[in-house]
Design an enzyme around this catalytic site. Structure first.
Site, mmCIF file in Angstrom:
data_model
loop_
_atom_site.group_PDB
_atom_site.id
_atom_site.type_symbol
_atom_site.label_atom_id
_atom_site.label_comp_id
_atom_site.label_asym_id
_atom_site.label_seq_id
_atom_site.Cartn_x
_atom_site.Cartn_y
_atom_site.Cartn_z
ATOM 1 C CB SER A 3 -0.877 0.009 1.254
ATOM 2 O OG SER A 3 -0.052 -0.233 2.392
ATOM 3 N N GLY A 4 2.152 1.121 0.246
ATOM 4 C CA GLY A 4 3.009 2.308 0.268
ATOM 5 C C GLY A 4 3.232 2.832 1.666
ATOM 6 N N GLY A 5 2.396 2.425 2.620
ATOM 7 C CA GLY A 5 2.534 2.905 3.993
ATOM 8 C C GLY A 5 3.893 2.575 4.555
ATOM 9 C CG ASP A 26 0.024 -1.213 6.933
ATOM 10 O OD1 ASP A 26 0.355 -0.682 5.851
ATOM 11 O OD2 ASP A 26 0.692 -2.109 7.486
ATOM 12 C CD GLN A 32 1.178 -3.038 11.347
ATOM 13 O OE1 GLN A 32 2.083 -3.363 12.135
ATOM 14 N NE2 GLN A 32 1.405 -2.938 10.031
ATOM 15 N N GLY A 76 4.156 -5.369 10.521
ATOM 16 C CA GLY A 76 4.856 -4.948 11.731
ATOM 17 C C GLY A 76 5.756 -5.989 12.350
ATOM 18 C CB CYS A 101 21.517 -26.097 -5.462
ATOM 19 S SG CYS A 101 20.429 -25.009 -6.424
ATOM 20 C CB CYS A 159 24.092 -25.198 -8.493
ATOM 21 S SG CYS A 159 23.971 -24.040 -7.137
#
Ligand SMILES: NCc1cc(CSc2ccccc2)c2nc(N)[nH]c(=O)c2c1
Length: 373
Positions: free
Chosen positions: A95-97, A148, A190, A217, A305, A310
């Site tokens: 959201s960019g928050g 948020d 949060q 968070g 791997c 690899c």
């Protein structure tokens, strides 16, 4: 018919681990899932075909970055993110928050929204829940995230409480402003590192009935056991028939511990970012390829791997490229690191389906933690 639906396939009898399918307008994807981050509409150094070939289903992009450059209106005119970046599979945008909050002193938070200065040219901007929704609707990802506030770590109880309550008010504003039918809006829980606040935030957002939930968070500098403790109290509050997305996590050990606690979706810049710093995740821990010890190491990067890197190159060659600042090394290490995490998720899901997740997790962590290079 909601645009994004989580289908539970199997729960682990001894942990909260679960296997599912996330149905989206751009395909259905097996969970647990690792989602590579493509902040500026590209998974750095990779073509979309290479990312798909590695097994990625959903990739992430960033509202904050794409709003500043090239602009969400331009992306909308280009036909949306899927067309703009030639990625016809799943896309999720944050959201960019979080990005604005991590700008630190360059931002000012009020009930209305967040004022911040662009990291590109210092210009002043103002994000509100409504503006974040408009940008994400313009970008056209399959999943948009609510706007948020991610409190800093550590955060006092009172601060974390006021913050989660504003995040819930912002979540309601996001729902009111989000009108795009072919895009899902996930809420974000949060509550800092306070168990009661974590439960409270989850309950408030579940009451708003989102199609999926981000767990925000966390992985913000706290010790890993504390992150796991917050998951232990948050996940049980979230509906079983909705996807749970632990935001910005993580390294192989965090993926396993998060799956064991009922998390379905993960993202992390680590595999791509550390690749550009010459670090590789291997089954026996991290390998810092620039270290002199690898100068004459003609073995493959990871003995266990089977990725393109690899199968074709030695540690000595990768170290040479890194020291010579040859662009190829960033690609080769990114291919390897993405393969490790995407392959880990495939193996985790198979272990859950075959009722051997507990044994798989123990065996992986015993080996992974063994030789920290
Ligand atoms: N793990 C820390 C973290 C990371 C992200 C970013 S996840 C991401 C990164 C790039 C692109 C898409 C998603 C977060 N995003 C939001 N909205 N809220 C958080 O609390 C939060 C916490």
């Amino acid at each position: 018919m909601p645009p994004v639906q989580y289908e539970l396939i199997k729960e682990c009898p001894r942990t909260k681990a679960r296997a599912g399918i996330l149905h989206t307008p751009h395909g259905s994807f097996e969970t647990p899932i690792f989602m590579p981050v493509g902040t500026q509409a590209t998974v750095k150094t990779m073509t979309p075909e290479e990312v798909r070939e590695l097994g990625a289903g959903i990739i992430l992009s960033n509202t904050y970055h794409l709003y500043l450059r090239p602009g969400s209106e331009l992306v909308r005119q280009a036909g949306g993110l899927h067309r703009f970046m030639n990625w016809p599979h799943g896309i999720l945008t944050d959201s960019g928050g979080y990005q604005v909050f991590s700008l630190g002193p360059l931002r000012k938070i009020t009930e209305e929204g967040v004022q911040f200065k662009s990291h590109i040219d210092g210009s002043t901007h103002f994000f509100t829940p409504e503006k974040s929704m408009q940008i994400q609707m313009d970008l056209g990802a399959d999943i948009a995230m609510a706007f948020d506030e991610c409190p800093p770590y550590p955060a006092e109880f009172e601060y974390a409480k006021r913050s989660l309550e504003m995040t819930t008010r912002w979540a309601k504003r996001c729902q009111a402003a989000h009108t795009r039918e072919d895009q899902a809006l996930f809420g974000i829980t949060q509550g800092g590192m306070h168990a009661d606040l974590r439960r409270e935030s989850a309950r408030q957002l579940v009451d708003l009935d989102f199609p999926g939930y981000g767990i925000g968070g966390l992985s913000v500098g706290e010790p890993k056991p504390l992150m796991y403790e917050m998951l232990d109290v948050t996940v049980p509050e979230l509906p079983k028939n909705k996807a749970r997305y632990l935001m910005g996590v993580g390294s192989p050990d965090c993926l396993l511990e998060g799956v064991a606690r009922g998390v379905d979706m993960f993202d992390c810049v680590l595999p791509t970012r550390v690749a550009r710093n010459g670090l590789a995740f291997t089954t026996h821990g991290k390998v810092v390829i620039r270290n002199a010890e690898y100068a004459r190491d003609f073995e493959r990067l990871d003995p266990e791997c089977d990725c393109y890197t690899c199968r074709n190159y030695s540690r000595a060659y990768l170290r040479h490229l890194y020291k010579a600042e040859e662009i190829l090394v960033y690609r080769l290490l990114t291919i390897h690191n993405l393969h490790v995490l995407l392959n880990l998720m495939r193996n985790i899901r198979q272990a859950i389906l075959e009722d051997r997740f507990v044994e798989y997790k123990k065996a992986f962590l015993d080996k992974y933690g063994q030789e920290n290079h």
